[in-house]
Design a protein around this motif. Structure first.
Motif, mmCIF file in Angstrom:
data_model
loop_
_atom_site.group_PDB
_atom_site.id
_atom_site.type_symbol
_atom_site.label_atom_id
_atom_site.label_comp_id
_atom_site.label_asym_id
_atom_site.label_seq_id
_atom_site.Cartn_x
_atom_site.Cartn_y
_atom_site.Cartn_z
ATOM 1 N N SER A 119 -3.206 10.060 -15.347
ATOM 2 C CA SER A 119 -4.378 10.831 -14.896
ATOM 3 C C SER A 119 -4.762 10.492 -13.451
ATOM 4 C CB SER A 119 -5.562 10.604 -15.828
ATOM 5 O OG SER A 119 -5.258 11.069 -17.115
ATOM 6 N N GLY A 120 -3.746 10.342 -12.601
ATOM 7 C CA GLY A 120 -3.998 10.139 -11.183
ATOM 8 C C GLY A 120 -4.346 8.732 -10.760
ATOM 9 N N ARG A 121 -4.283 7.770 -11.661
ATOM 10 C CA ARG A 121 -4.561 6.395 -11.243
ATOM 11 C C ARG A 121 -3.511 5.454 -11.813
ATOM 12 N NH1 ARG A 121 -8.417 2.926 -14.385
ATOM 13 N NH2 ARG A 121 -8.179 3.621 -16.512
ATOM 14 N N ARG A 122 -3.313 4.362 -11.099
ATOM 15 C CA ARG A 122 -2.319 3.360 -11.492
ATOM 16 C C ARG A 122 -2.738 2.728 -12.805
ATOM 17 N NH1 ARG A 122 2.576 1.780 -11.448
ATOM 18 N NH2 ARG A 122 2.976 -0.392 -11.053
ATOM 19 N N VAL A 123 -1.773 2.417 -13.639
ATOM 20 C CA VAL A 123 -2.054 1.741 -14.904
ATOM 21 C C VAL A 123 -2.632 0.366 -14.581
ATOM 22 C CG1 VAL A 123 -1.029 0.777 -16.993
ATOM 23 C CG2 VAL A 123 -0.232 2.986 -16.130
ATOM 24 N N PRO A 124 -3.831 0.045 -15.082
ATOM 25 C CA PRO A 124 -4.454 -1.244 -14.766
ATOM 26 C C PRO A 124 -3.592 -2.433 -15.200
ATOM 27 C CG PRO A 124 -6.034 0.226 -15.830
ATOM 28 C CD PRO A 124 -4.690 0.881 -15.933
ATOM 29 N N LEU A 125 -3.658 -3.494 -14.421
ATOM 30 C CA LEU A 125 -2.923 -4.715 -14.763
ATOM 31 C C LEU A 125 -3.295 -5.219 -16.151
ATOM 32 C CD1 LEU A 125 -2.922 -6.779 -11.456
ATOM 33 C CD2 LEU A 125 -0.926 -6.120 -12.796
ATOM 34 N N SER A 126 -4.565 -5.108 -16.514
ATOM 35 C CA SER A 126 -4.986 -5.605 -17.832
ATOM 36 C C SER A 126 -4.271 -4.850 -18.951
ATOM 37 C CB SER A 126 -6.502 -5.494 -17.992
ATOM 38 O OG SER A 126 -6.920 -4.148 -17.872
ATOM 39 N N TRP A 127 -4.042 -3.564 -18.778
ATOM 40 C CA TRP A 127 -3.310 -2.796 -19.790
ATOM 41 C C TRP A 127 -1.853 -3.241 -19.844
ATOM 42 C CZ3 TRP A 127 -4.815 3.078 -19.203
ATOM 43 C CH2 TRP A 127 -6.190 3.226 -19.389
#
Length: 166
Positions: A24-32
């Motif tokens: 959805s237009g954003r980088r996958v968070p490191l926490s995920w």
């Protein structure tokens, strides 16, 4: 609470670092990424348990190992990409170059070189946009570039005037 983006991520089989891309237009968070990595590692650890282990466990396989490798590389790339910005923030907030260098196990001059390279690349992107007469979309404008260069000039054990040390 789960989001549609998180659900997409949770269902994604990761086998290559490039499988970790924008959702959805954003980088996958490191926490995920780290959460998914830990799940695969847990399954792999379960594979070492005896066959007659009393509790039912999900055991890992080759897919888990491939996911661990791919996620490890993706996480490494993300952390490397953030490194210079983190160095800048540490010095800006009052850490000395000696402290920053110790935190990442390099010399103060090597830490400065990382920050200098990063700010020069970003400033170069800004100059390309400016020369083309475009509204700045990328890079670092002149005043921010100068502020980073001033941080680089601090002595090894000198703190910023406004920085605080926690």
């Amino acid at each position: 609470m789960s989001t549609p983006e998180y659900e997409l991520w949770a269902d994604l089989d990761v086998r290559r670092p490039d499988d970790v891309r924008m959702i959805s237009g954003r980088r996958v968070p490191l926490s995920w990424q780290m959460e998914k990595h830990a799940g695969h590692v847990d399954r792999l650890m379960n594979s070492t348990l005896p066959a007659n282990f009393p509790d039912p466990v999900e055991r890992g396989g080759a897919g888990d190992v491939l996911a661990v490798l791919a996620l490890s590389e993706s996480i490494r790339r993300d952390l490397t990409a953030r490194r210079a910005g983190d160095i800048r923030e540490a010095v800006r907030l009052g850490a000395t170059w000696s402290e920053v260098a110790a935190a990442i196990d390099i010399t103060p001059d090597e830490a400065r070189a990382i920050l200098r390279d990063w700010t020069e690349r970003l400033h170069g992107l800004h100059q390309i946009d400016a020369e083309a007469g475009e509204v700045q979309r990328l890079g670092v404008e002149e005043d921010r570039h100068a502020a980073v260069l001033a941080l680089i000039e601090l002595a090894d054990d000198q703190r910023t005037e406004t920085g605080r040390h926690d």
